[in-house]
Design an enzyme around this catalytic site. Structure first.
Site, PDB file in Angstrom:
ATOM      1  N   HIS A 195       0.819  -1.207   0.000  1.00 20.87           N
ATOM      2  CA  HIS A 195       0.000   0.000   0.000  1.00 20.87           C
ATOM      3  C   HIS A 195       0.853   1.257   0.000  1.00 20.87           C
ATOM      4  O   HIS A 195       0.592   2.214  -0.723  1.00 20.87           O
ATOM      5  CB  HIS A 195      -0.932   0.004   1.214  1.00 20.87           C
ATOM      6  CG  HIS A 195      -1.886   1.160   1.194  1.00 20.87           C
ATOM      7  ND1 HIS A 195      -1.510   2.439   1.540  1.00 20.87           N
ATOM      8  CD2 HIS A 195      -3.176   1.228   0.820  1.00 20.87           C
ATOM      9  CE1 HIS A 195      -2.547   3.238   1.393  1.00 20.87           C
ATOM     10  NE2 HIS A 195      -3.569   2.537   0.968  1.00 20.87           N
ATOM     11  N   LEU A 209      -3.921  -8.018   2.483  1.00 18.28           N
ATOM     12  CA  LEU A 209      -4.566  -9.118   3.194  1.00 18.28           C
ATOM     13  C   LEU A 209      -6.002  -9.382   2.774  1.00 18.28           C
ATOM     14  O   LEU A 209      -6.524 -10.465   3.031  1.00 18.28           O
ATOM     15  CB  LEU A 209      -4.505  -8.868   4.708  1.00 18.28           C
ATOM     16  CG  LEU A 209      -3.084  -8.937   5.280  1.00 18.28           C
ATOM     17  CD1 LEU A 209      -3.086  -8.563   6.748  1.00 18.28           C
ATOM     18  CD2 LEU A 209      -2.495 -10.328   5.075  1.00 18.28           C
ATOM     19  N   GLU A 261       7.600   5.566  -2.938  1.00 18.91           N
ATOM     20  CA  GLU A 261       8.162   5.342  -4.273  1.00 18.91           C
ATOM     21  C   GLU A 261       8.909   4.020  -4.304  1.00 18.91           C
ATOM     22  O   GLU A 261       9.494   3.641  -3.294  1.00 18.91           O
ATOM     23  CB  GLU A 261       9.132   6.482  -4.624  1.00 18.91           C
ATOM     24  CG  GLU A 261       8.479   7.840  -4.792  1.00 18.91           C
ATOM     25  CD  GLU A 261       7.596   7.918  -6.035  1.00 18.91           C
ATOM     26  OE1 GLU A 261       7.908   7.213  -7.017  1.00 18.91           O
ATOM     27  OE2 GLU A 261       6.607   8.648  -6.008  1.00 18.91           O
ATOM     28  N   HIS A 281      -8.386  -1.635  -3.276  1.00 21.84           N
ATOM     29  CA  HIS A 281      -7.023  -1.541  -3.798  1.00 21.84           C
ATOM     30  C   HIS A 281      -6.678  -2.770  -4.636  1.00 21.84           C
ATOM     31  O   HIS A 281      -6.067  -2.655  -5.694  1.00 21.84           O
ATOM     32  CB  HIS A 281      -6.029  -1.405  -2.652  1.00 21.84           C
ATOM     33  CG  HIS A 281      -6.209  -0.153  -1.850  1.00 21.84           C
ATOM     34  ND1 HIS A 281      -6.533   1.055  -2.424  1.00 21.84           N
ATOM     35  CD2 HIS A 281      -6.100   0.088  -0.515  1.00 21.84           C
ATOM     36  CE1 HIS A 281      -6.622   1.980  -1.484  1.00 21.84           C
ATOM     37  NE2 HIS A 281      -6.377   1.422  -0.319  1.00 21.84           N
TER      38      HIS A 281
END
Lengths: 118, 118
Positions: free
Chosen positions: A9, A71, A46, A76
């Site tokens: 993430h 998880l 980054e 996302h």
């Protein structure tokens, strides 16, 4: 040449991003079947997902596997990561980019958690 | 009687919470050393961490292990979960409650990720 890009993430905490980088460092010596293992971040760190994939291709990758270090199958995993991968695939039609199952689906997780609990 | 409480973040998506519940269901048959395995959520889902621990104690647990189902040592792992555990420990001084290492520290993760990538 085959590359594996672990997508996390990303966090405002540098130490959390460094945990992902350290994990990738641990993976490299064990990564039979992959010539290159690196990380990328959905946000807040980054390289970005496109930058990470493009770096692998620039380094010579002719096949890229993207693995979501997540998880659960939230937005996302279901939308954002595939969106970035599709965009990067369109820019690089000659290199197949595949998304592997996300971490939360790993059959080893129950035993891994039990080992930690002991 | 020993209980293991897997603490996940919790999500507005019911399916993400159900993934955690399904994982706990998978763990139970393998959970040697624990008489009770259940989940709890930091936020956005039930039971809460105190409710989950208290339910284990009400069911007879005389020792509780709380395991953060988190990948990095962010605020939730460093502050929030220990805060709830301390609060619940104070309410139940007779039952030791221990926090196990969070998932992101598991030594199995590199190989687990490589297995998923193949």
């Amino acid at each position: 040449m085959r590359a594996l890009v672990i997508v996390a993430h990303g966090s405002r905490r540098a130490s959390s991003n460094d945990e992902v980088r350290a994990l990738v460092d641990l993976m490299r010596p064990q990564a039979t079947g992959f010539d290159l293992v690196q990380c990328a971040f959905l946000e807040l760190a980054e390289p970005s997902i496109p930058d990470g994939i493009n770096a692998a291709i620039a380094a010579g990758a002719r096949e890229v596997v993207v693995l979501p270090y997540f998880l659960s199958a939230g937005r996302h995993v279901v939308e954002d990561i595939p969106g970035f991968v599709t965009q990067t695939q369109q820019q690089n039609p000659q290199v197949p980019i595949r998304i592997a199952p996300y971490l939360g689906t790993a059959s080893e997780l129950p035993q891994t958690l039990l080992n930690l609990a002991k």
